[in-house]
Design a protein around this motif. Sequence first.
Motif, PDB file in Angstrom:
ATOM      1  N   HIS A  67      -1.566   3.210   4.185  1.00 18.69           N
ATOM      2  CA  HIS A  67      -1.891   4.596   3.836  1.00 18.69           C
ATOM      3  C   HIS A  67      -1.810   5.532   5.046  1.00 18.69           C
ATOM      4  O   HIS A  67      -2.521   6.543   5.105  1.00 18.69           O
ATOM      5  CB  HIS A  67      -3.281   4.676   3.202  1.00 18.69           C
ATOM      6  CG  HIS A  67      -3.290   4.339   1.746  1.00 18.69           C
ATOM      7  ND1 HIS A  67      -4.369   4.583   0.917  1.00 18.69           N
ATOM      8  CD2 HIS A  67      -2.354   3.762   0.952  1.00 18.69           C
ATOM      9  CE1 HIS A  67      -4.101   4.185  -0.316  1.00 18.69           C
ATOM     10  NE2 HIS A  67      -2.881   3.667  -0.317  1.00 18.69           N
ATOM     11  N   ASP A 120      -5.952   1.761   7.758  1.00 19.59           N
ATOM     12  CA  ASP A 120      -4.885   2.250   6.874  1.00 19.59           C
ATOM     13  C   ASP A 120      -3.480   1.815   7.294  1.00 19.59           C
ATOM     14  O   ASP A 120      -2.512   2.145   6.619  1.00 19.59           O
ATOM     15  CB  ASP A 120      -4.907   3.777   6.726  1.00 19.59           C
ATOM     16  CG  ASP A 120      -6.055   4.255   5.852  1.00 19.59           C
ATOM     17  OD1 ASP A 120      -6.538   3.451   5.037  1.00 19.59           O
ATOM     18  OD2 ASP A 120      -6.461   5.423   5.991  1.00 19.59           O
ATOM     19  N   SER A 158      -5.322   9.877  -3.099  1.00 20.63           N
ATOM     20  CA  SER A 158      -5.529   8.770  -2.160  1.00 20.63           C
ATOM     21  C   SER A 158      -6.781   8.952  -1.317  1.00 20.63           C
ATOM     22  O   SER A 158      -7.210   8.015  -0.627  1.00 20.63           O
ATOM     23  CB  SER A 158      -4.313   8.632  -1.239  1.00 20.63           C
ATOM     24  OG  SER A 158      -4.157   9.795  -0.439  1.00 20.63           O
TER      25      SER A 158
END
Length: 503
Positions: A113, A45, A398
Amino acid sequence: MKPYNALFVGVDIGTGSARAALVTDEGKVLKTAVKTIQTWNPITDHYEQSSENIWESCKYVVKEVINGFPADDVKGIGFDATCSLVVLSKELKPITVSLSEQDQQNVILWMDHRAKLEAEFINNTKHSVLKYVGGNVSLEMQMPKLLWLKKNLPKTWNDIGFVFDLPDYLTWRATGSNSRSLCSVVCKWNYEANDSGMTQWNAEFLEQISLRELTDNNHKKIGNSVLAPGAPCGSGLTKDSATDLGLLPGTPVGTSIIDAHAGGLGMLGCFADNVCSDFESRLSLICGTSTCHMAVNKLPIFTTGIWGPYYSAMVPELWLNEAGQSASGALIDHIISSHPATITIKAKCPKYSLVQDYLNKLIIDMVEEKQYDDNCYLTKTIHIWPDYHGNRSPIADSNLLGMISGLTLTNDEENLALIYLATLQALAYGTRHIIESLKTSGYDEFKSLLICGGLSHNSLFTQIQADVVGLPLLCPIESESVLMGAAILGACGAKYFPNNESC
């Protein structure tokens, strides 16, 4: 006699490469160039880049496209880029955003992320500014990432001089101006702007989300001068940046825009016979690593799970709603590269520049062999949920993961073709879900789709999009819509045209 009156350069910084185009005043692309950008993925991420590497790539592609043309024929230059976060120190040098502590890694890529907890914290405030991002800030936006830096890299946080959206970094590097684009700050930084003329950073919001420091010195770190896309930026190219790019000092620079929005801007003039060309009747798809779905309206329309409405962020005096899929081109590439049949296909069919071309032809053959009326019947038992990198719109979660239903022990190229086809179908149904959400919130029926970006060259992808949503789909004759949008900004910065629409 020259076949043009003026030339403009458009620069596009995508996820994996820098591109530039040399464009005439009549919108003809004369030349393009591309240069790969380095990306680090140190842990899950986390995706990082280097502003110096990006600028070096800019230098290369601009010099490539203007080679052979007089520099004084270039009347303006415009930049677009991904909405990545660039961090500079108080000495205006790159400073690390990475747990590796490498200063060259000073850009948090848009698709990073890492800031899930920070996004949740911000969303739990229920602050009124969040209604302009569909009710929830995305972890791909900048405030969650800045809060992550404050919590996890205090040394970097305490030494920050400027933080930029990447499009604004490029105009700063080109002109020395610390101005920011309305497009960037409204769409990704929770800046407030409306049709009554109000534009401001919301100090109460920044205080509530523990980022009060960003208000210091009249918001100097995040920008206290906000300009409309295409507005003249600074005094044009500085002497140093002109040398870097092979252009003349003082060459006008238009205020920048986010890359997807540049694609929307570049398609404004696209029309077809018997298809309504009113801006509000069209949904634009800008398809690359991800897909952005752009819709504009004269009225502010609030849609849960879809970003916006943003005033004048792309088209002057119109409200923009922005939906999207965090992984579309990236998902297709992953589906293909992770299947064992891909190695065999590449080995026996080198004439195909893309495995997708081979699979498209194979799907046609499979339909003919089975005597089906349509390729959709091939995937009756295979279904895909395409949110391998979370859902951007309209579910806005997400944490969602991807899924394939209908797998067997088969792993030949026909099996890959079916999974690939089901992936294209799943992405198209994502577009349909977005359209339904916009209509439920107040949009009138859309009359057409416009499409640009890498996936627009895939005829099967575009046909499935049109079939699933039941609308005509228009592909511009000039396929480089994103670069065209960037060049339009340069033309506006030079005041060659009065505004973006006139271009």
